[in-house]
Design a protein around this motif. Sequence first.
Motif, PDB file in Angstrom:
ATOM      1  N   GLN A   1       0.827  -1.204   0.000  1.00  0.00           N
ATOM      2  CA  GLN A   1       0.000   0.000   0.000  1.00  0.00           C
ATOM      3  C   GLN A   1       0.871   1.268   0.000  1.00  0.00           C
ATOM      4  OE1 GLN A   1      -3.705  -0.256   0.102  1.00  0.00           O
ATOM      5  NE2 GLN A   1      -2.816  -2.145  -0.677  1.00  0.00           N
ATOM      6  N   PRO A   2       0.347   2.382  -0.531  1.00  0.00           N
ATOM      7  CA  PRO A   2       1.091   3.652  -0.464  1.00  0.00           C
ATOM      8  C   PRO A   2       1.085   4.163   0.982  1.00  0.00           C
ATOM      9  CG  PRO A   2      -1.082   3.987  -1.427  1.00  0.00           C
ATOM     10  CD  PRO A   2      -0.910   2.508  -1.306  1.00  0.00           C
ATOM     11  N   LEU A   3       2.258   4.300   1.573  1.00  0.00           N
ATOM     12  CA  LEU A   3       2.369   4.715   2.966  1.00  0.00           C
ATOM     13  C   LEU A   3       3.101   6.043   3.079  1.00  0.00           C
ATOM     14  CD1 LEU A   3       3.452   1.329   4.644  1.00  0.00           C
ATOM     15  CD2 LEU A   3       1.125   2.226   4.354  1.00  0.00           C
ATOM     16  N   SER A   4       2.728   6.818   4.082  1.00  0.00           N
ATOM     17  CA  SER A   4       3.412   8.077   4.342  1.00  0.00           C
ATOM     18  C   SER A   4       4.841   7.796   4.814  1.00  0.00           C
ATOM     19  CB  SER A   4       2.663   8.864   5.421  1.00  0.00           C
ATOM     20  OG  SER A   4       3.463   9.916   5.922  1.00  0.00           O
ATOM     21  N   LYS A   5       5.771   8.693   4.479  1.00  0.00           N
ATOM     22  CA  LYS A   5       7.160   8.510   4.918  1.00  0.00           C
ATOM     23  C   LYS A   5       7.290   8.629   6.437  1.00  0.00           C
ATOM     24  CE  LYS A   5       8.512  13.378   4.287  1.00  0.00           C
ATOM     25  NZ  LYS A   5       9.492  14.296   3.627  1.00  0.00           N
ATOM     26  N   ASN A   6       6.279   9.239   7.062  1.00  0.00           N
ATOM     27  CA  ASN A   6       6.263   9.370   8.527  1.00  0.00           C
ATOM     28  C   ASN A   6       5.328   8.356   9.188  1.00  0.00           C
ATOM     29  OD1 ASN A   6       8.020  11.644   8.446  1.00  0.00           O
ATOM     30  ND2 ASN A   6       6.260  12.960   7.938  1.00  0.00           N
ATOM     31  N   GLN A   7       4.957   7.334   8.449  1.00  0.00           N
ATOM     32  CA  GLN A   7       3.992   6.338   8.929  1.00  0.00           C
ATOM     33  C   GLN A   7       4.418   5.734  10.271  1.00  0.00           C
ATOM     34  OE1 GLN A   7       1.099   5.225   7.112  1.00  0.00           O
ATOM     35  NE2 GLN A   7       0.548   4.187   8.991  1.00  0.00           N
ATOM     36  N   PHE A   8       5.711   5.502  10.442  1.00  0.00           N
ATOM     37  CA  PHE A   8       6.188   4.810  11.631  1.00  0.00           C
ATOM     38  C   PHE A   8       7.018   5.723  12.542  1.00  0.00           C
ATOM     39  CE2 PHE A   8       5.902   1.922   7.998  1.00  0.00           C
ATOM     40  CZ  PHE A   8       4.934   1.049   8.458  1.00  0.00           C
ATOM     41  N   THR A   9       6.764   7.034  12.438  1.00  0.00           N
ATOM     42  CA  THR A   9       7.489   8.017  13.247  1.00  0.00           C
ATOM     43  C   THR A   9       6.592   8.560  14.351  1.00  0.00           C
ATOM     44  OG1 THR A   9       8.838   8.685  11.346  1.00  0.00           O
ATOM     45  CG2 THR A   9       8.746  10.204  13.218  1.00  0.00           C
ATOM     46  N   PHE A  10       7.087   8.542  15.574  1.00  0.00           N
ATOM     47  CA  PHE A  10       6.325   9.106  16.687  1.00  0.00           C
ATOM     48  C   PHE A  10       6.548  10.614  16.733  1.00  0.00           C
ATOM     49  CE2 PHE A  10       6.426  10.596  21.127  1.00  0.00           C
ATOM     50  CZ  PHE A  10       5.068  10.456  21.413  1.00  0.00           C
ATOM     51  N   ASP A  11       5.464  11.361  16.746  1.00  0.00           N
ATOM     52  CA  ASP A  11       5.512  12.817  16.773  1.00  0.00           C
ATOM     53  C   ASP A  11       4.984  13.301  18.118  1.00  0.00           C
ATOM     54  OD1 ASP A  11       5.445  15.517  16.378  1.00  0.00           O
ATOM     55  OD2 ASP A  11       4.234  15.467  14.546  1.00  0.00           O
ATOM     56  N   ALA A  12       5.897  13.697  19.006  1.00  0.00           N
ATOM     57  CA  ALA A  12       5.514  14.112  20.359  1.00  0.00           C
ATOM     58  C   ALA A  12       4.639  15.360  20.362  1.00  0.00           C
ATOM     59  CB  ALA A  12       6.764  14.354  21.190  1.00  0.00           C
ATOM     60  N   SER A  13       4.741  16.186  19.313  1.00  0.00           N
ATOM     61  CA  SER A  13       3.960  17.425  19.267  1.00  0.00           C
ATOM     62  C   SER A  13       2.459  17.167  19.179  1.00  0.00           C
ATOM     63  CB  SER A  13       4.405  18.291  18.081  1.00  0.00           C
ATOM     64  OG  SER A  13       4.116  17.639  16.845  1.00  0.00           O
ATOM     65  N   LYS A  14       2.082  15.949  18.784  1.00  0.00           N
ATOM     66  CA  LYS A  14       0.669  15.591  18.699  1.00  0.00           C
ATOM     67  C   LYS A  14       0.074  15.264  20.070  1.00  0.00           C
ATOM     68  CE  LYS A  14       0.879  13.747  13.980  1.00  0.00           C
ATOM     69  NZ  LYS A  14       0.637  12.535  13.132  1.00  0.00           N
ATOM     70  N   TYR A  15       0.942  15.154  21.072  1.00  0.00           N
ATOM     71  CA  TYR A  15       0.479  14.754  22.405  1.00  0.00           C
ATOM     72  C   TYR A  15       1.055  15.716  23.455  1.00  0.00           C
ATOM     73  CZ  TYR A  15      -0.136  10.636  19.507  1.00  0.00           C
ATOM     74  OH  TYR A  15      -0.471   9.784  18.487  1.00  0.00           O
TER      75      TYR A  15
END
Length: 235
Positions: free
Chosen positions: A212-226
């Motif tokens: 499937q087409p996946l985002s390059k940040n698919q498996f990156t944790f982004d602390a700014s979202k929390y």
Amino acid sequence: MNKINLPMNTNRFPLSKITFTLKHTFLFVLFTLFFSTSLQAQDKKAKALLDAVTAKIKSYDNIVIDFKYSLNNLKENINQESKGNVTMKGNKYVLNLMGVTKIFDGKNNYTINPEDEEVAISKVNEKDDNAITPSKLLTFFNSGYKYTWDIPQNVKGRKIQYIKLVPINTKDQRKEILLGIDTQTKNIYNLIEVGKKGTKTTLTVNSFKINQPLSKNQFTFDASKYPKYYINKLD
């Protein structure tokens, strides 16, 4: 996201409890040899099918699975069901189940729990046999189990062949695992795990998509979202 009479187990025939006459001895030996040969053939079939599943899994660039998860224990009156999904690519994955998200970026596990507003971060040693990593999620059966050919089932026109897995480690709390494999696609259809204390866990694949087409940040944790979450570094 299911032991067993093992191959060549002569305990199935308690010889000390059977009285033989001379004419019966030959028939008994002949039957035993036939039965043992049959089990060996079944084991070869089981290994061949498991090898085919492993090869198919490794050929995909990525895998996206929607599944149903159920947990049952009649003695303890437990009956839980939940839906989940997992996206995997190489040694990385994102798993959503029971409201919790787990991200593995290749080095660390990030467990995001909205109910507690907490993110737990821990490192993973992929060499640890007990570590659950993406490479093991769909190929866990390649080591640590004895396996035998089990029953086939027809599920809405699909032939599902079950392989029965028995943990080699006697301290394992799982009694047996039944792995259902679609014989046409060589993909896993379901997994039924039976515990020694009567707990039965079943994972059934509802949707299996590959490449499937996946985002390059698919498996990156982004602390700014929390921003309001407590970041709990366990290591």
